[in-house]
Motif scaffolding. Structure first.
Motif, PDB file in Angstrom:
ATOM      1  N   VAL A  52     -64.880 -20.671 -13.769  1.00  0.00           N
ATOM      2  CA  VAL A  52     -63.733 -21.591 -13.447  1.00  0.00           C
ATOM      3  C   VAL A  52     -64.055 -21.986 -12.027  1.00  0.00           C
ATOM      4  O   VAL A  52     -64.156 -21.411 -10.927  1.00  0.00           O
ATOM      5  N   ASN A  53     -64.277 -23.357 -12.130  1.00  0.00           N
ATOM      6  CA  ASN A  53     -64.173 -24.194 -11.142  1.00  0.00           C
ATOM      7  C   ASN A  53     -62.812 -24.596 -10.286  1.00  0.00           C
ATOM      8  O   ASN A  53     -61.853 -25.010 -11.046  1.00  0.00           O
ATOM      9  N   LEU A  54     -62.870 -24.423  -8.939  1.00  0.00           N
ATOM     10  CA  LEU A  54     -61.324 -24.335  -8.339  1.00  0.00           C
ATOM     11  C   LEU A  54     -61.776 -25.508  -7.072  1.00  0.00           C
ATOM     12  O   LEU A  54     -62.732 -25.460  -6.458  1.00  0.00           O
ATOM     13  N   ARG A  55     -60.645 -26.423  -6.917  1.00  0.00           N
ATOM     14  CA  ARG A  55     -60.660 -27.579  -6.012  1.00  0.00           C
ATOM     15  C   ARG A  55     -59.089 -27.163  -5.378  1.00  0.00           C
ATOM     16  O   ARG A  55     -58.433 -27.547  -5.851  1.00  0.00           O
ATOM     17  N   LEU A  56     -59.274 -26.665  -3.951  1.00  0.00           N
ATOM     18  CA  LEU A  56     -58.152 -26.643  -3.138  1.00  0.00           C
ATOM     19  C   LEU A  56     -57.982 -27.872  -2.403  1.00  0.00           C
ATOM     20  O   LEU A  56     -58.503 -28.483  -1.735  1.00  0.00           O
ATOM     21  N   LEU A  58     -56.875 -21.550   3.132  1.00  0.00           N
ATOM     22  CA  LEU A  58     -55.789 -22.291   3.723  1.00  0.00           C
ATOM     23  C   LEU A  58     -56.226 -22.629   5.315  1.00  0.00           C
ATOM     24  O   LEU A  58     -56.759 -21.904   5.832  1.00  0.00           O
ATOM     25  N   ASP A  59     -55.888 -23.922   5.364  1.00  0.00           N
ATOM     26  CA  ASP A  59     -56.309 -24.518   6.721  1.00  0.00           C
ATOM     27  C   ASP A  59     -54.853 -24.706   7.458  1.00  0.00           C
ATOM     28  O   ASP A  59     -54.851 -24.892   8.865  1.00  0.00           O
ATOM     29  N   TYR A 110     -50.092 -26.799  -1.147  1.00  0.00           N
ATOM     30  CA  TYR A 110     -51.366 -26.804  -1.864  1.00  0.00           C
ATOM     31  C   TYR A 110     -51.052 -27.031  -3.070  1.00  0.00           C
ATOM     32  O   TYR A 110     -50.301 -26.533  -3.771  1.00  0.00           O
ATOM     33  N   ILE A 111     -52.557 -27.479  -3.582  1.00  0.00           N
ATOM     34  CA  ILE A 111     -52.644 -27.722  -5.093  1.00  0.00           C
ATOM     35  C   ILE A 111     -54.096 -27.161  -5.286  1.00  0.00           C
ATOM     36  O   ILE A 111     -55.018 -27.514  -4.635  1.00  0.00           O
ATOM     37  N   VAL A 112     -54.179 -26.249  -6.372  1.00  0.00           N
ATOM     38  CA  VAL A 112     -55.619 -25.678  -6.713  1.00  0.00           C
ATOM     39  C   VAL A 112     -55.873 -26.334  -8.191  1.00  0.00           C
ATOM     40  O   VAL A 112     -55.156 -25.862  -9.080  1.00  0.00           O
ATOM     41  N   GLU A 113     -56.762 -27.106  -8.254  1.00  0.00           N
ATOM     42  CA  GLU A 113     -57.081 -27.788  -9.534  1.00  0.00           C
ATOM     43  C   GLU A 113     -57.931 -26.645  -9.938  1.00  0.00           C
ATOM     44  O   GLU A 113     -58.900 -26.270  -9.160  1.00  0.00           O
ATOM     45  N   TRP A 114     -57.859 -26.452 -11.146  1.00  0.00           N
ATOM     46  CA  TRP A 114     -58.851 -25.467 -11.937  1.00  0.00           C
ATOM     47  C   TRP A 114     -59.479 -26.043 -13.254  1.00  0.00           C
ATOM     48  O   TRP A 114     -58.856 -26.851 -14.177  1.00  0.00           O
ATOM     49  N   ALA A 132     -58.349 -26.396 -21.092  1.00  0.00           N
ATOM     50  CA  ALA A 132     -59.283 -25.549 -20.118  1.00  0.00           C
ATOM     51  C   ALA A 132     -59.096 -26.371 -18.761  1.00  0.00           C
ATOM     52  O   ALA A 132     -60.016 -26.228 -17.997  1.00  0.00           O
ATOM     53  N   ARG A 133     -58.286 -27.005 -18.608  1.00  0.00           N
ATOM     54  CA  ARG A 133     -57.848 -27.836 -17.102  1.00  0.00           C
ATOM     55  C   ARG A 133     -56.441 -27.611 -16.787  1.00  0.00           C
ATOM     56  O   ARG A 133     -55.611 -27.759 -17.520  1.00  0.00           O
ATOM     57  N   GLY A 134     -55.972 -27.564 -15.288  1.00  0.00           N
ATOM     58  CA  GLY A 134     -54.818 -27.377 -14.998  1.00  0.00           C
ATOM     59  C   GLY A 134     -54.763 -27.254 -13.356  1.00  0.00           C
ATOM     60  O   GLY A 134     -55.728 -27.534 -12.853  1.00  0.00           O
ATOM     61  N   ALA A 135     -53.577 -26.660 -13.051  1.00  0.00           N
ATOM     62  CA  ALA A 135     -53.406 -26.682 -11.638  1.00  0.00           C
ATOM     63  C   ALA A 135     -52.369 -25.557 -11.227  1.00  0.00           C
ATOM     64  O   ALA A 135     -51.528 -25.075 -12.091  1.00  0.00           O
ATOM     65  N   PHE A 136     -52.508 -25.011  -9.996  1.00  0.00           N
ATOM     66  CA  PHE A 136     -51.625 -24.399  -9.266  1.00  0.00           C
ATOM     67  C   PHE A 136     -50.945 -25.154  -8.413  1.00  0.00           C
ATOM     68  O   PHE A 136     -51.694 -25.645  -7.482  1.00  0.00           O
ATOM     69  N   VAL A 137     -49.680 -25.161  -7.866  1.00  0.00           N
ATOM     70  CA  VAL A 137     -48.907 -25.640  -6.895  1.00  0.00           C
ATOM     71  C   VAL A 137     -48.010 -24.518  -6.260  1.00  0.00           C
ATOM     72  O   VAL A 137     -47.371 -23.845  -6.586  1.00  0.00           O
ATOM     73  N   PHE A 138     -48.362 -24.676  -4.771  1.00  0.00           N
ATOM     74  CA  PHE A 138     -47.525 -23.590  -4.073  1.00  0.00           C
ATOM     75  C   PHE A 138     -47.553 -23.844  -2.471  1.00  0.00           C
ATOM     76  O   PHE A 138     -48.366 -24.873  -2.044  1.00  0.00           O
ATOM     77  N   VAL A 139     -46.804 -23.248  -1.824  1.00  0.00           N
ATOM     78  CA  VAL A 139     -46.610 -23.296  -0.424  1.00  0.00           C
ATOM     79  C   VAL A 139     -47.231 -21.987   0.192  1.00  0.00           C
ATOM     80  O   VAL A 139     -46.978 -21.030  -0.341  1.00  0.00           O
ATOM     81  N   GLY A 140     -48.331 -22.400   0.864  1.00  0.00           N
ATOM     82  CA  GLY A 140     -49.099 -21.163   1.315  1.00  0.00           C
ATOM     83  C   GLY A 140     -49.338 -20.838   2.848  1.00  0.00           C
ATOM     84  O   GLY A 140     -48.957 -21.626   3.535  1.00  0.00           O
ATOM     85  N   TYR A 141     -49.445 -19.452   3.195  1.00  0.00           N
ATOM     86  CA  TYR A 141     -49.441 -19.044   4.428  1.00  0.00           C
ATOM     87  C   TYR A 141     -50.624 -18.016   4.606  1.00  0.00           C
ATOM     88  O   TYR A 141     -51.156 -17.211   3.830  1.00  0.00           O
ATOM     89  N   ARG A 142     -51.452 -18.228   5.816  1.00  0.00           N
ATOM     90  CA  ARG A 142     -52.483 -17.157   5.827  1.00  0.00           C
ATOM     91  C   ARG A 142     -52.055 -16.245   7.124  1.00  0.00           C
ATOM     92  O   ARG A 142     -51.039 -16.563   7.832  1.00  0.00           O
ATOM     93  N   LEU A 143     -52.422 -14.948   7.175  1.00  0.00           N
ATOM     94  CA  LEU A 143     -52.112 -14.240   8.092  1.00  0.00           C
ATOM     95  C   LEU A 143     -52.748 -14.120   9.522  1.00  0.00           C
ATOM     96  O   LEU A 143     -52.269 -13.462  10.235  1.00  0.00           O
ATOM     97  N   ASP A 144     -53.951 -14.885   9.566  1.00  0.00           N
ATOM     98  CA  ASP A 144     -54.578 -14.692  10.542  1.00  0.00           C
ATOM     99  C   ASP A 144     -54.324 -15.524  11.709  1.00  0.00           C
ATOM    100  O   ASP A 144     -53.576 -16.185  11.568  1.00  0.00           O
TER     101      ASP A 144
END
Length: 197
Positions: free
Chosen positions: A112-116, A143-144, A150-154, A185-197
């Motif tokens: 699975v190829n992912l593009r963030l 995450l930056d 964010y959108i992750v296309e897969w 075989a194609r799609g996306a995830f959509v979310f609001v993200g946080y990193r902990l560092d």
């Protein structure tokens, strides 16, 4: 005879009680009308002031509504009214901490190829391109920025059927999921993200 001649003069000089009462009533009415005119003039000034204040408020609201003066926050708009998920789009309605994309079949799934991408008000930026395959249990998403949309296309390669999951790395809970099939075989995830560092 003098009495008859002087009678009109006496009548003119003698106050008639009824006429006196009418005259006093008219003077009172004139005073009330003057007070009403003054009240109407004051209320007209108040209404003019209110109209000017309302016009100023309308102008300020229009200024705030324009993109130049108040740029929209896509993450906030997404969290307050996230769209419904579909067969190919997984939508996380809550914030996702340390997000990861995993497969429900860690040893038997397609590559699975992912593009963030991070989505902003006027543009989107590609942050990373990753692969999930082989024996990988999952791929962490780099995450930056905290609180961004964010959108992750897969895109899957061979057409096996499995479930792709966006998981919260902090709790391990499923934030969103989609079913990967040969026809889908194609799609996306959509979310609001946080990193902990």
């Amino acid at each position: 005879m003098w009495t008859l001649l002087l009678m009109p003069f006496w009548l003119a000089q003698a106050p008639d009680p009824a006429m006196t009462a009418v005259g006093e009533h008219l003077r009172g009415l004139r005073g009330e009308v003057a007070v009403l005119h003054a009240t109407v003039a004051r209320q007209g000034d108040l209404l003019a002031g209110l109209a000017a204040a309302l016009e100023e408020q309308r102008r300020l609201l229009l200024e705030r509504a324009t993109p130049e003066s108040a740029p929209a926050d896509p993450a906030l708009a997404f969290l307050t009214g996230a769209p419904a998920a579909s067969d190919s789009a997984g939508v996380a309605r809550a914030v996702v901490f340390e997000p990861r994309v995993v497969s429900d079949q860690p040893r038997r799934h397609d590559l699975v190829n992912l593009r963030l991408r991070r989505v902003e008000a006027q543009r989107s930026a590609t942050l990373a391109e990753l692969e999930l395959g082989g024996d990988q249990a999952g791929a962490p998403l780099p995450l930056d920025r905290n609180g961004a949309l964010y959108i992750v296309e897969w895109a899957a390669s061979e057409g096996q059927t499995f479930t792709l999951v966006l998981r919260d790395g902090l709790t391990g809970a499923t934030a969103a999921q989609v079913k990967v099939t040969a026809a889908q075989a194609r799609g996306a995830f959509v979310f609001v993200g946080y990193r902990l560092d």
